[in-house]
Design an enzyme around this catalytic site. Sequence first.
Site, mmCIF file in Angstrom:
data_model
loop_
_atom_site.group_PDB
_atom_site.id
_atom_site.type_symbol
_atom_site.label_atom_id
_atom_site.label_comp_id
_atom_site.label_asym_id
_atom_site.label_seq_id
_atom_site.Cartn_x
_atom_site.Cartn_y
_atom_site.Cartn_z
ATOM 1 C CD GLU A 42 -3.157 -0.678 0.496
ATOM 2 O OE1 GLU A 42 -3.479 0.525 0.409
ATOM 3 O OE2 GLU A 42 -3.782 -1.593 -0.064
ATOM 4 C CG ASP A 94 11.491 7.261 -1.807
ATOM 5 O OD1 ASP A 94 10.769 6.500 -2.481
ATOM 6 O OD2 ASP A 94 12.084 8.240 -2.299
ATOM 7 C CG ASP A 116 0.985 15.436 -4.291
ATOM 8 O OD1 ASP A 116 0.448 16.067 -5.222
ATOM 9 O OD2 ASP A 116 1.526 15.991 -3.321
ATOM 10 C CE LYS A 120 1.700 25.695 -8.715
ATOM 11 N NZ LYS A 120 2.499 26.646 -7.886
ATOM 12 C CG ASP A 152 -9.496 13.467 -6.393
ATOM 13 O OD1 ASP A 152 -8.288 13.171 -6.409
ATOM 14 O OD2 ASP A 152 -9.955 14.439 -5.751
ATOM 15 C CB THR A 187 -9.421 7.078 0.796
ATOM 16 O OG1 THR A 187 -9.567 7.952 -0.330
ATOM 17 C CG2 THR A 187 -9.024 5.691 0.314
ATOM 18 C CD GLU A 190 -13.595 6.763 -3.348
ATOM 19 O OE1 GLU A 190 -14.378 6.333 -4.215
ATOM 20 O OE2 GLU A 190 -12.837 6.035 -2.681
#
Length: 209
Positions: A42, A94, A116, A120, A152, A187, A190
């Site tokens: 995950e 990481d 994320d 940009k 999303d 989540t 969401e």
Amino acid sequence: MSDRQRDALTRLWPAYGLEIADLDGPCDPVALFGRPAPLVLEIGSGMGDATAAMAAADPDRHYLAVEVHTPGIANLLDLVQRHRLDNVRVARGDALDLVRALPQGSLDAVHAFFPDPWPKARHHKRRLIQPAHVALLRSRLAPGGTLHCATDWAEYAESMRETLIADPELVDPHDGFAPRPAHRPVTKFERRALTADRPIFDLIHHRRP
């Protein structure tokens, strides 16, 4: 952090936690969990609610959650204790460094739910789902293993789709975006998206047998 989360982090991290930066060689999932079982990675578990719900409903697989946000790690550890989830481990750091340390073909599934989007253009290179990262993730999937992404962010969803279908070792059984699977819990991100009337995109691909 709440007092309960802080207490969970102090008591449970030694038993359930993995500091990725401290890895000085390969990561052995069997040693980490103490027994063999199919492993789900995950990436970005947030506060851990979705991870805990999936692990509770899927006790025959192990769940290795990766997160950098300490309150989220602490909250997941608290959920692990409250729900007696012996099939969950929590890694801090990481995620790609952890993936590099895992054996090839060792993962039954990789979940990247609402990573994320780095909207940009100059930040797109930081996105998780890009060709080199997908190739790395796919190499750690067992044949037939699943790479499941959700977002999303419509532009990122299209970029994800193009990247995933371009990988020659991944198969898209849905020929595009997948129906939302019932086993994926809703989540926090969401819920925010649904409140804002933003559509949710799921992409589910499998490594070729």
